[in-house]
Every structure is written in structure tokens, then in C-alpha cells.
Write a protein that holds these residues in place. Structure first.
Motif, short mmCIF file in Angstrom:
data_model
loop_
_atom_site.label_atom_id
_atom_site.label_comp_id
_atom_site.label_asym_id
_atom_site.label_seq_id
_atom_site.Cartn_x
_atom_site.Cartn_y
_atom_site.Cartn_z
N LEU A 194 -11.83 11.17 15.08
CA LEU A 194 -12.42 10.96 13.67
C LEU A 194 -13.95 11.15 13.68
O LEU A 194 -14.45 11.22 12.74
CB LEU A 194 -12.00 9.41 13.27
N TYR A 195 -14.37 11.18 15.14
CA TYR A 195 -15.74 11.49 15.23
C TYR A 195 -16.36 12.40 15.77
O TYR A 195 -15.55 12.83 16.86
CB TYR A 195 -16.36 9.86 15.68
N PRO A 196 -17.43 12.91 15.77
CA PRO A 196 -18.04 14.18 16.58
C PRO A 196 -18.75 13.69 18.09
O PRO A 196 -19.64 14.24 18.44
CB PRO A 196 -18.92 14.64 15.83
N PHE A 197 -17.87 12.85 18.55
CA PHE A 197 -18.08 12.27 19.98
C PHE A 197 -17.38 12.83 21.10
O PHE A 197 -15.99 12.89 20.79
CB PHE A 197 -18.41 10.87 19.91
N GLU A 198 -17.69 13.11 22.27
CA GLU A 198 -17.05 13.24 23.37
C GLU A 198 -16.43 11.93 23.91
O GLU A 198 -17.14 11.08 24.10
CB GLU A 198 -17.73 13.99 24.61
N LEU A 199 -15.18 12.17 24.24
CA LEU A 199 -14.46 11.09 24.63
C LEU A 199 -14.03 11.12 26.17
O LEU A 199 -13.61 12.09 26.78
CB LEU A 199 -12.86 10.62 24.15
N ILE A 200 -14.54 9.95 26.96
CA ILE A 200 -14.23 10.29 28.45
C ILE A 200 -13.35 8.70 28.67
O ILE A 200 -13.61 7.41 28.12
CB ILE A 200 -15.81 9.81 29.09
N ILE A 201 -12.43 9.15 29.47
CA ILE A 201 -11.54 7.98 29.70
C ILE A 201 -11.59 7.86 31.47
O ILE A 201 -11.27 8.79 32.40
CB ILE A 201 -9.96 8.59 29.42
N LYS A 202 -11.74 6.68 31.62
CA LYS A 202 -11.82 6.09 33.23
C LYS A 202 -10.73 4.98 33.36
O LYS A 202 -10.26 4.52 32.44
CB LYS A 202 -13.05 5.56 33.67
N ARG A 203 -10.30 5.09 34.65
CA ARG A 203 -9.32 3.84 35.13
C ARG A 203 -9.87 2.79 35.85
O ARG A 203 -10.95 3.03 36.62
CB ARG A 203 -8.08 4.34 35.69
N ILE A 204 -9.65 1.56 35.44
CA ILE A 204 -10.24 0.45 36.06
C ILE A 204 -10.13 0.53 37.63
O ILE A 204 -11.07 -0.15 38.29
CB ILE A 204 -9.76 -0.66 35.43
N GLU A 205 -9.32 1.11 38.03
CA GLU A 205 -9.22 1.02 39.47
C GLU A 205 -9.94 2.08 40.33
O GLU A 205 -10.05 2.24 41.36
CB GLU A 205 -7.69 1.35 39.85
N GLU A 206 -10.49 3.18 39.70
CA GLU A 206 -11.42 4.22 40.18
C GLU A 206 -12.56 3.70 41.32
O GLU A 206 -12.61 4.54 42.22
CB GLU A 206 -11.96 5.21 38.98
N PRO A 207 -13.43 2.76 40.84
CA PRO A 207 -14.37 2.16 42.02
C PRO A 207 -13.86 1.78 43.24
O PRO A 207 -14.38 1.99 44.21
CB PRO A 207 -14.88 1.15 40.99
N MET A 208 -12.55 1.43 43.37
CA MET A 208 -11.84 0.97 44.43
C MET A 208 -11.44 1.87 45.18
O MET A 208 -10.99 1.91 46.41
CB MET A 208 -10.67 0.02 43.93
#
Length: 315
Positions: free
Chosen positions: A132-146
Motif C-alpha cells: 500500500l506504500y511506496p516503501f521497500e520491504l525488507i524481511i529478516k528472521r530473528i535467528e539470523e544473527p546466530m
């Protein structure tokens, strides 16, 4: 279900005035329309309430040093999918649409389903809202830093107390937000902490012995990281106000469970604090604002060494 399903905060009956209202006949602001919103024992009409709510967001954004720095243009907004971040997404779109000084605008959603074991179609709902918005969506997973799911689950399941799990997830969440902002070359990071959340955080962090970091955790603007300014433009709005704004503007959001879903009020320090603040605020409407004003007076210690952070919480 992200279109029709909304949590109980979406229609807070205690602050929607009905036919039995015996208060003032006119809105406290415009003195013309019939009031239908009650906030801190003050009655507003819908139009004046929405204007005041949006004005608080604009005020914090306009006062922030980063928003007035020509070299700081790109924005990353943390989007949890909850009521406050949903309202902030709409307000950010309205604000940036009337200001041409910003560069890239991005929103970050952190998927915590591995920790919460909530397997609903939240990603689909988040993506639908983002479109609905002209923004780029970034999806990360909570476990990534581990590094891997196994490493995350080993660490997470090894924590038997809820407040330790909360702090563990908070540290990973914060690490992802800061890392993604730098990776995306964003100089501003927007977080959706409401006034109610700020009050709860102030008491709970103090109870945990982390009052030292409060100036960075609750400030309207924090520049504790070089080249990155953290702004909390929702911190002057109560959670009730957020729920009313979403209700009146029909901003629905997915119901995403936390690790404390259906736990007892004494399950963790954060839950105890939340119950304590909610109980006080129901009888004394100025409770949250008093705590937030007190937190505003806190300043970082002069003994802090710049650029040196705790290796565990990265704060």
C-alpha cells in the motif's frame, strides 16, 4: 487474517464516548463538534483527535536533528506489524509525501515465528500492507544473527525464564535493526515505541538493573551509533490513542503472537510491569505521561566510552 482481524486494542470501548456521556457538549479543541473520543478525561471530536495525534508525530520528526541534516536522508522503519508500527507507517507516508528532502525509504519486518511457534500467514499479511506504500520491504528472521536455526534454538531453549528469553530476543532484534540500517545505508532508524511502551520499558529496565542505558532506550532521538540516528516518533502517543487512530482510519494489522501470549501476569518482569502500569493508568490517567516526562530528564553518563558496546546486548 490481516484485513478483518484486529486485536482488542482496535476498539477500546473505554475511550469511545457513547450516548450516555454526560460530559461537555462540545469538543475541547474546536468547540463546535460533538465529542466522541475521551483521552485523559479530555473529550475530542474525531477530526480534532486525528489532527492532534498526527501533530505529535510531525512535532518529533521536525525537532529531530537528523531530519534537519541534509547529509542524512535515507530512512529505515522498524515494522513489527503491531498497532503502533502500523500507525507509524501511515504517518510516515503522509509526512514524507509532503517533504521532498528524503531519499530511500525502507521498512524492516523481523520474523520471530521460530521463537513464538506462531505459524500463521504473517508474512503474507505484512507484504500486503507494505504494497500500500511506496516503501521497500525488507524481511529478516530473528535467528539470523546466530548463524543458524540450530544455534538459535539451542540458546533460546536453554533460557528457562521468560524475562531472559525476552531480553535475548530484544538483543537480537536490536542487532538486526542496527545492522540492516547500516547495510541499507540508512542514516535514520524509526522505532514505534508508544508512550505506554516507553513507560513500561522505563520501569522494567530499571528493575532489571539496566537504568544506565535508559537515556538511549527511551529518548525521542538517540545518536549512540556513529552515522545512525534512532528516532521514536510515536513516543508522545498513548497505546489507547494509537488504537483509536487505527480504528478511526481503518488501519488493520495482523494479530502476531509474542512469546508471552496467554502467559500469567507474573510470567516475567515485563509482564508484571505492564500489568502494574495498566492498573495505575486506569485510575490515574496521568501515570504514563508522568513516567515518560521523568525519563526525558535522564541523560547519558559522561563516563561512557564512545564506540564501545556490551558484547551481549550490543547496547
Amino acid at each position: 487474517m490481516c484485513d478483518a482481524q484486529a486485536d482488542e486494542e482496535m476498539t477500546p470501548k473505554a475511550v469511545l464516548l457513547g450516548a450516555k456521556n454526560t460530559g461537555p457538549k462540545l469538543c475541547i479543541k474546536c468547540k463546535q463538534a460533538q465529542p466522541n473520543v475521551l483521552i485523559r478525561n479530555i473529550r475530542y471530536c474525531k477530526t480534532c483527535f486525528l489532527y492532534a495525534f498526527e501533530g505529535k508525530f510531525r512535532s518529533i520528526m521536525n525537532r529531530a536533528k537528523a531530519t534537519n541534516d541534509p547529509s542524512m536522508k535515507n530512512i529505515l522503519m522498524g515494522f513489527s506489524g503491531g498497532p503502533s508500527s502500523r500507525a507509524m507507517l501511515q504517518l510516515l507516508h503522509q509526512y514524507t509525501s509532503s517533504h521532498n528532502k528524503y531519499g530511500e525509504l525502507k521498512i524492516l519486518f523481523i520474523d520471530e515465528s521460530l521463537a513464538t511457534e506462531d505459524h500463521g500467514d504473517h508474512l503474507g499479511c505484512i507484504q500486503k500492507i507494505a504494497k500500500l506504500y511506496p516503501f521497500e520491504l525488507i524481511i529478516k528472521r530473528i535467528e539470523e544473527p546466530m548463524g543458524s536455526k540450530e544455534a538459535f534454538l539451542d540458546a533460546f531453549n536453554g533460557l528457562f525464564l521468560y524475562h531472559l528469553r525476552e531480553d535475548f530476543l530484544s538483543s537480537l532484534r536490536h542487532s538486526l535493526l542496527v545492522h540492516t540500517a547500516r547495510e541499507s545505508k540508512c542514516s535514520m532508524l524509526l522505532l514505534g515505541d508508544s508512550a505506554t511502551r516507553i513507560a513500561i520499558k522505563t520501569i522494567s529496565l530499571t528493575s532489571k538493573g539496566r537504568g544506565f542505558s535508559l537515556p538511549f532506550e527511551v529518548a525521542a532521538e538517540s545518536s549512540c551509533y556513529e552515522g545512525l540516528s534512532i528516532i521514536r516518533p510515536m513516543r508522545d502517543n498513548l497505546s489507547k490513542e494509537v488504537a483509536l487512530y487505527n480504528h478511526h482510519t481503518q488501519l488493520y494489522h495482523p494479530s502476531i503472537k509474542s512469546i508471552l501470549y496467554k502467559t500469567k501476569p507474573k510470567a516475567s518482569i515485563d509482564r508484571i510491569t505492564e500489568e502494574f502500569i495498566a492498573g495505575l493508568d486506569s485510575g490515574f490517567p496521568s501515570t504514563v505521561s508522568t513516567i515518560v516526562r521523568t525519563a526525558n530528564k535522564l541523560t547519558p553518563s559522561t563516563n561512557l566510552a564512545p564506540g564501545i558496546w556490551c558484547p551481549l546486548c550490543i547496547k
